[in-house]
Design an enzyme around this catalytic site. Structure first.
Site, PDB file in Angstrom:
ATOM      1  CG  PHE A 137      -1.859  -1.179   1.254  1.00  0.00           C
ATOM      2  CD1 PHE A 137      -2.986  -1.222   0.446  1.00  0.00           C
ATOM      3  CD2 PHE A 137      -1.583  -2.269   2.062  1.00  0.00           C
ATOM      4  CE1 PHE A 137      -3.834  -2.326   0.457  1.00  0.00           C
ATOM      5  CE2 PHE A 137      -2.422  -3.383   2.083  1.00  0.00           C
ATOM      6  CZ  PHE A 137      -3.551  -3.407   1.278  1.00  0.00           C
ATOM      7  CD  GLU A 188       5.356   5.758  -7.871  1.00  0.00           C
ATOM      8  OE1 GLU A 188       5.567   6.810  -8.488  1.00  0.00           O
ATOM      9  OE2 GLU A 188       5.012   4.695  -8.413  1.00  0.00           O
ATOM     10  CB  CYS A 240      -1.325   2.254  -8.113  1.00  0.00           C
ATOM     11  SG  CYS A 240       0.256   1.468  -7.826  1.00  0.00           S
TER      12      CYS A 240
HETATM   13  N1  LIG Z   1       4.459   2.056  -7.635  1.00  0.00           N
HETATM   14  C1  LIG Z   1       3.633   2.076  -6.597  1.00  0.00           C
HETATM   15  O1  LIG Z   1       3.373   3.122  -5.982  1.00  0.00           O
HETATM   16  C2  LIG Z   1       2.993   0.783  -6.118  1.00  0.00           C
HETATM   17  C3  LIG Z   1       2.353   0.767  -4.867  1.00  0.00           C
HETATM   18  C4  LIG Z   1       1.757  -0.401  -4.438  1.00  0.00           C
HETATM   19  C5  LIG Z   1       1.750  -1.533  -5.272  1.00  0.00           C
HETATM   20  N2  LIG Z   1       2.356  -1.476  -6.494  1.00  0.00           N
HETATM   21  C6  LIG Z   1       2.349  -2.669  -7.323  1.00  0.00           C
HETATM   22  O2  LIG Z   1       3.652  -3.254  -7.257  1.00  0.00           O
HETATM   23  C7  LIG Z   1       3.971  -3.875  -8.511  1.00  0.00           C
HETATM   24  C8  LIG Z   1       5.267  -3.310  -9.036  1.00  0.00           C
HETATM   25  O3  LIG Z   1       5.064  -1.936  -9.318  1.00  0.00           O
HETATM   26  P1  LIG Z   1       6.278  -0.924  -9.480  1.00  0.00           P
HETATM   27  O4  LIG Z   1       5.696   0.428  -9.598  1.00  0.00           O
HETATM   28  O5  LIG Z   1       7.297  -1.189  -8.447  1.00  0.00           O
HETATM   29  O6  LIG Z   1       6.841  -1.408 -10.919  1.00  0.00           O
HETATM   30  P2  LIG Z   1       8.184  -0.968 -11.641  1.00  0.00           P
HETATM   31  O7  LIG Z   1       7.892  -1.000 -13.086  1.00  0.00           O
HETATM   32  O8  LIG Z   1       8.710   0.296 -11.021  1.00  0.00           O
HETATM   33  O9  LIG Z   1       9.221  -2.117 -11.284  1.00  0.00           O
HETATM   34  C9  LIG Z   1       9.141  -3.414 -11.754  1.00  0.00           C
HETATM   35  C10 LIG Z   1      10.556  -3.963 -11.889  1.00  0.00           C
HETATM   36  O10 LIG Z   1      10.495  -5.368 -12.161  1.00  0.00           O
HETATM   37  C11 LIG Z   1      11.551  -5.675 -13.038  1.00  0.00           C
HETATM   38  N3  LIG Z   1      11.291  -7.000 -13.623  1.00  0.00           N
HETATM   39  C12 LIG Z   1      10.447  -7.334 -14.635  1.00  0.00           C
HETATM   40  N4  LIG Z   1      10.468  -8.667 -14.850  1.00  0.00           N
HETATM   41  C13 LIG Z   1      11.330  -9.203 -13.944  1.00  0.00           C
HETATM   42  C14 LIG Z   1      11.762 -10.513 -13.637  1.00  0.00           C
HETATM   43  N5  LIG Z   1      11.319 -11.573 -14.311  1.00  0.00           N
HETATM   44  N6  LIG Z   1      12.645 -10.685 -12.658  1.00  0.00           N
HETATM   45  C15 LIG Z   1      13.106  -9.622 -11.952  1.00  0.00           C
HETATM   46  N7  LIG Z   1      12.729  -8.354 -12.181  1.00  0.00           N
HETATM   47  C16 LIG Z   1      11.854  -8.147 -13.175  1.00  0.00           C
HETATM   48  C17 LIG Z   1      11.591  -4.517 -14.000  1.00  0.00           C
HETATM   49  O11 LIG Z   1      12.826  -4.428 -14.681  1.00  0.00           O
HETATM   50  C18 LIG Z   1      11.356  -3.338 -13.032  1.00  0.00           C
HETATM   51  O12 LIG Z   1      12.577  -2.827 -12.529  1.00  0.00           O
HETATM   52  C19 LIG Z   1       2.764  -3.634  -9.429  1.00  0.00           C
HETATM   53  O13 LIG Z   1       1.907  -4.730  -9.373  1.00  0.00           O
HETATM   54  C20 LIG Z   1       2.101  -2.411  -8.801  1.00  0.00           C
HETATM   55  O14 LIG Z   1       0.724  -2.346  -9.099  1.00  0.00           O
HETATM   56  C21 LIG Z   1       2.982  -0.334  -6.931  1.00  0.00           C
END
Ligand SMILES: NC(=O)c1ccc[n+]([C@@H]2O[C@H](COP(=O)([O-])OP(=O)(O)OC[C@H]3O[C@@H](n4cnc5c(N)ncnc54)[C@H](O)[C@@H]3O)[C@@H](O)[C@H]2O)c1
Length: 457
Positions: A167, A170, A284
């Site tokens: 939760f 950013e 999100c």
């Molecule tokens: N960004 C937010 O504020 C937030 C908050 C809560 C939940 N989420 C959820 O968390 C998840 C990730 O979001 P994010 O914003 O961190 O995404 P992001 O795009 O910033 O990061 C994802 C990372 O995963 C890497 N990746 C892809 N395939 C991979 C693999 N097979 N092995 C290892 N690394 C791999 C990518 O290179 C990238 O660095 C999503 O489901 C999102 O909905 C995000």
């Protein structure tokens, strides 16, 4: 316990750093070579306050390291945390390919090397936001990959799938992770709900070392998956509610910011997520709202309220353009200075940022657009290249502009040097797409001020 976090983006990196800070041994895994190179040098590859310092500290303490070696990390770790992206996929459903790839690797690589997997229980903790039923799919993929890698007909190693939605927000990600308002763990086996913890609950409390004041909710996998979507959909609903009311306030000579401020004192309502303006964006809220509507449809439901929330938000860029058009009469040839590009302050994230459709529309209508953002300039340059002009500071883009348009309420934009702005602009007009300035203050300095849903002077 050794922990491998898959995905070093906003969620995964914050998780890896946070868990290392709590005293765990953490390995961050990513497929992006440039990101890994930056991380190994102790640099955060994106803008997130506080992360740089703790990456460096935990690298030095040798609690944190980074690698691309999925196989080694799965063999060596007791706990795999999956935090890869789940972007908008076909028909707006969540694209689960990255999550299922990590699950497949977990099943495949768990089988290799030593026989340790036979004795020790491993945990597969999913933090990525996924639709209901995905954790069950994750188990199936892991089992299938294990059986095909070992060429066995049966024997499934001892592992558990846990749904642990994240939760964090950013801009305050680290603090949100370290001091969460609640932690949700969806478990395959129902929790005992008694005072004695199950083995998995004990393992989880050794990894996530929160103090007793943090509410920890153990629930089913499906509930945990829905809790995440429901929370984001609810936040989106509040913002669209405020935006719909903003339009009404404007029509009838009232001010949405004063209305929302007074509403927020009601403990049943609260002040958060009632900001009106250019609408919600980010990685999100929009994608999760879309996904919930799409997966609801797949389940045979028409989620009308959520569709309205989406519709209201989709119209916000048009609303900003309408304000500009009404005031400037025509957009063609006008110079618009834009403050703020990221979807919210304290991040460089541009995913679904309202600045993108608004600036596209301004360009399409023939405006000359000059932009400044304290963090998101490089990412914006990748998208718009030479189509817009990039300033070096907030004031550097104002000279001879016909309007200053604010699209992100960065703190520094809230206390500007009005005299300097007035001198630079050709036309003393401020359109405040985030309602972050005081109309009286702006007008006092001789500007025309147009907020969203605020009384017109
Ligand atoms: N960004 C937010 O504020 C937030 C908050 C809560 C939940 N989420 C959820 O968390 C998840 C990730 O979001 P994010 O914003 O961190 O995404 P992001 O795009 O910033 O990061 C994802 C990372 O995963 C890497 N990746 C892809 N395939 C991979 C693999 N097979 N092995 C290892 N690394 C791999 C990518 O290179 C990238 O660095 C999503 O489901 C999102 O909905 C995000």
């Amino acid at each position: 316990m050794k922990i491998a976090v898959f995905g070093c983006g906003y969620t995964g990196l914050t998780t890896a750093v946070g868990l290392a800070e709590m005293g765990n041994l953490v390995l961050g895994i990513d497929t992006d070579a440039a990101k890994l190179a930056a991380l190994k040098r102790g640099r955060c590859p994106f803008f997130e306050p506080g992360l740089d310092k703790l990456i460096k500290r935990n690298l030095a303490r040798k609690r944190l390291s980074f690698s691309s070696d999925a196989e080694r990390s799965i063999l060596d770790s007791d706990v795999i945390i999956c935090a890869v992206a789940t972007p908008r996929g076909r028909r707006n459903r969540a694209d689960l390919r990255a999550v299922l790839k990590v699950a497949g690797d977990f099943g495949r690589f768990m089988a290799g090397g030593t026989d340790a997997y036979k004795k020790n229980q491993k945990l597969f903790i999913n933090k990525s936001t996924v639709p209901v039923g995905t954790s069950e799919k994750i188990r199936q993929v892991i089992e299938k990959s294990f059986l095909s890698a070992t060429k066995r007909k049966e024997f499934i190693p001892n592992f558990s799938v846990i749904s642990n939605p994240e939760f964090l927000r950013e801009g305050t990600a680290l603090d949100d992770f370290m001091n969460p308002d609640r932690v949700v763990f969806g478990l395959e086996q129902a929790s005992s709900h008694s005072s004695s913890k199950t083995k998995i609950e004990i393992m989880l409390s050794k990894i996530f070392r929160y103090d007793d004041s943090v509410p920890i909710i153990y629930t089913s996998l499906r509930n945990a998956e829905i809790i995440k979507y429901a929370s984001n959909a609810f936040l989106a609903t509040r913002i669209s509610f405020a935006n719909e009311l903003a339009d009404y306030c404007e029509k009838v000579g009232a001010d949405i910011t004063e209305v929302a401020y007074a509403m927020g004192f009601d403990p049943r309502i609260g002040h958060n997520y009632l900001q009106s303006g250019a609408g919600f964006g980010g990685s999100c809220l929009p994608k999760d709202l879309h996904a919930l509507i799409a997966h609801g449809k797949k389940a045979g439901l028409n989620l009308r309220l959520l569709k309205a929330v989406k519709h209201i938000n989709d119209r916000r860029p048009d609303r900003i353009l309408e304000v500009l058009r009404n005031e400037l009469l025509k957009i063609r040839g006008k110079k618009i200075a834009v403050w703020g590009l990221s979807f919210k302050p304290n991040t460089d994230d541009l995913r679904d940022a309202p600045s993108i459709p608004i600036i596209r529309a301004l360009l399409k209508n023939g405006a000359k657009v000059h932009v400044f953002d304290p963090a998101a300039m490089n990412k914006f340059r990748e998208l718009f290249q030479t189509k817009v002009n990039f300033g070096t500071s907030a004031t550097s883009i104002l000279k001879d502009a016909d309007c200053l348009l604010i699209l992100t309420d960065w703190r520094e934009f809230g206390t500007p040097d009005f005299a300097k702005i007035k001198k630079a602009l050709r036309n003393p007009l401020i359109v405040d797409g985030r309602n972050c300035l005081s109309p009286a203050e702006v007008q006092k300095h001789g500007f025309k001020y147009l907020g969203i849903g605020r009384r017109r002077a």
